[in-house]
Design an enzyme around this catalytic site. Structure first.
Site, PDB file in Angstrom:
ATOM      1  N   LYS A 164     -11.406   4.333 -11.921  1.00 50.43           N
ATOM      2  CA  LYS A 164     -10.359   4.798 -11.158  1.00 50.43           C
ATOM      3  C   LYS A 164     -11.129   5.513 -10.034  1.00 50.43           C
ATOM      4  CE  LYS A 164      -6.456   4.064 -13.764  1.00 50.43           C
ATOM      5  NZ  LYS A 164      -5.142   3.651 -13.209  1.00 50.43           N
ATOM      6  N   ASP A 194     -10.015   0.914  -8.988  1.00 53.55           N
ATOM      7  CA  ASP A 194      -8.451   0.837  -8.946  1.00 53.55           C
ATOM      8  C   ASP A 194      -8.349   2.228  -7.970  1.00 53.55           C
ATOM      9  OD1 ASP A 194      -5.829   1.042  -9.043  1.00 53.55           O
ATOM     10  OD2 ASP A 194      -5.721   1.115 -11.238  1.00 53.55           O
ATOM     11  N   GLU A 220      -7.820  -2.671  -6.834  1.00 53.06           N
ATOM     12  CA  GLU A 220      -6.590  -2.692  -7.128  1.00 53.06           C
ATOM     13  C   GLU A 220      -5.973  -1.613  -6.028  1.00 53.06           C
ATOM     14  OE1 GLU A 220      -5.258  -2.347 -11.070  1.00 53.06           O
ATOM     15  OE2 GLU A 220      -7.199  -2.974 -11.788  1.00 53.06           O
ATOM     16  N   ASP A 245      -0.792  -4.245  -7.613  1.00 51.11           N
ATOM     17  CA  ASP A 245      -0.429  -3.504  -8.874  1.00 51.11           C
ATOM     18  C   ASP A 245       0.903  -2.806  -8.652  1.00 51.11           C
ATOM     19  OD1 ASP A 245      -0.133  -2.286 -11.234  1.00 51.11           O
ATOM     20  OD2 ASP A 245      -1.947  -1.041 -11.306  1.00 51.11           O
ATOM     21  N   LYS A 272       1.849  -5.451 -15.729  1.00 61.01           N
ATOM     22  CA  LYS A 272       2.209  -4.447 -16.601  1.00 61.01           C
ATOM     23  C   LYS A 272       3.515  -4.882 -17.141  1.00 61.01           C
ATOM     24  CE  LYS A 272      -0.908  -0.854 -14.775  1.00 61.01           C
ATOM     25  NZ  LYS A 272      -1.418  -1.408 -13.641  1.00 61.01           N
TER      26      LYS A 272
END
Length: 369
Positions: A164, A194, A220, A245, A272
């Protein structure tokens, strides 16, 4: 007796402060729904409704009120569940604007239909004959804390690591990537990052160029969603493959999904199911992406092991060799004990282990409310 559904909230406590570019998480509430028939009390289907704070389109103050209303409406109907009518029930009872409720109900109905054994998709994964490659997730934090996480993931056998980024100084994040690449080539460790939309039009191009130096698999959501023109331009010219995403969230219409992917033409999409409205909705994204030759992988969204189990079984229905984002089952102090295990960067279902909902209450899996 007609089928009944009831729900129970469960506040999941993180083992650490989970940092993202949207803030730090220390707890997250999920609502477990159970479907049963008093005439067959040993069969209980369980699903998880777990909107992700700050991201789910149904992360709303009236969420529990809506869940209660849907449960009451369900209980008034004389329903029988078959594989063919689950999409019809979901559309009429839940609709598309409450994706995490739809995911939870779909999971519970599939579980009930398969005997209430937490088996939604009978396949080699749930039979313990196949594992799923996953990436190791490194949460945002100080440079020292992130480097420690990286070292722990590598020591645990992960060969794909996702970091992240976007919360601390960008140069410090690049220093972490430099450290990894100094010790491991891209043939040894695959790196994903991400950004959770942390970059903007003024810096995203320069940062993509800088990130390209680290031979990344993908990034992402480099910019916030709903900037389709800019995102399409980035996907066309980027030196680092881009995965959408957050861009997918809130798009429930099939035609809208196709228009979005045809317009932006990303290299990958991240799926997701909790945020997209369940399995059939996710399947639409997969089929559309494959027709457009766009890569994809599936990621959990901080569900407990109940939701993670459902998503993992669904993932195993596809022949996708990319590492998936299904490594979040070890995040919580008070998770639901399950047969899910992680070994050397692989998620597996250990059939010798059992489910234990004792963290909720001892009667949760009985037919009693």
């Amino acid at each position: 007796m007609p089928l009944q559904v009831h729900y129970q909230p469960h506040k999941l406590q993180f083992k650490f402060e989970a940092g993202t570019s949207r803030g730090v998480l220390t707890e997250k509430t999920s609502w477990f729904v159970k479907i049963y028939d008093d005439a067959a009390p040993s069969i209980v289907g369980v699903g998880e409704c777990g909107p992700l704070p700050g991201l789910s389109s149904d992360d709303r103050p009236d969420f529990e009120d809506k869940l209660q209303e849907i449960c009451q409406n369900f209980n008034k109907l004389d329903l029988e569940i078959y594989s063919w009518n689950i999409p019809i029930i979901l559309e009429q009872l839940v609709g598309s604007q409450w994706p995490s409720i739809r995911f939870g109900f779909e999971s519970a109905m599939l579980d009930y239909l398969n005997g209430g054994k937490r088996i939604l998709f009978p396949n080699p994964f749930v039979e313990g004959q196949r594992s799923i490659p996953i990436n190791g997730l490194v949460w945002m934090g100080s440079q020292e804390a992130m480097l420690k996480q990286v070292e722990e993931k590598i020591a645990a056998g992960f060969d794909t690591i996702k970091l992240k980024i976007g919360a601390i100084d960008f140069d410090q994040e690049c220093a972490i990537l430099t450290h990894i690449r100094t010790h491991f080539s891209s043939n040894e460790i695959t790196l994903r990052v991400d950004a959770n939309g942390a970059f903007d039009a003024s810096n995203v191009r320069d940062r993509l160029q800088k990130l390209a130096e680290f031979d990344l698999h993908s990034i992402e959501q480099p910019i916030r969603p709903r900037q389709q023109e800019l995102m399409a331009e980035l996907c066309e010219t980027t030196p680092v493959p881009i995965a959408l995403d957050e861009e997918l969230i809130g798009n429930f219409d099939y035609a809208a999904k196709r228009r979005l992917l045809k317009s932006i033409k990303p290299q990958y999409i991240i799926l997701k199911p909790t945020l997209l409205g369940g399995f059939e909705a996710t399947r639409e994204w997969i089929e559309t992406a494959q027709r457009l030759e766009i890569g994809w992988w599936i990621t959990s969204a901080l569900e407990s092991n109940v939701g993670l189990n459902a998503i993992a079984q669904f993932t195993a229905e596809f022949d996708n060799t990319l590492p998936q984002g299904l490594g979040t089952g070890q995040l919580y102090h008070n998770n639901i004990d399950s047969p899910l295990q992680i070994e050397k960067g692989q998620l597996l279902y250990n059939t010798a282990l059992h489910w234990d909902f004792g963290g909720l209450n001892s009667s949760y899996l009985s037919s009693a409310t």
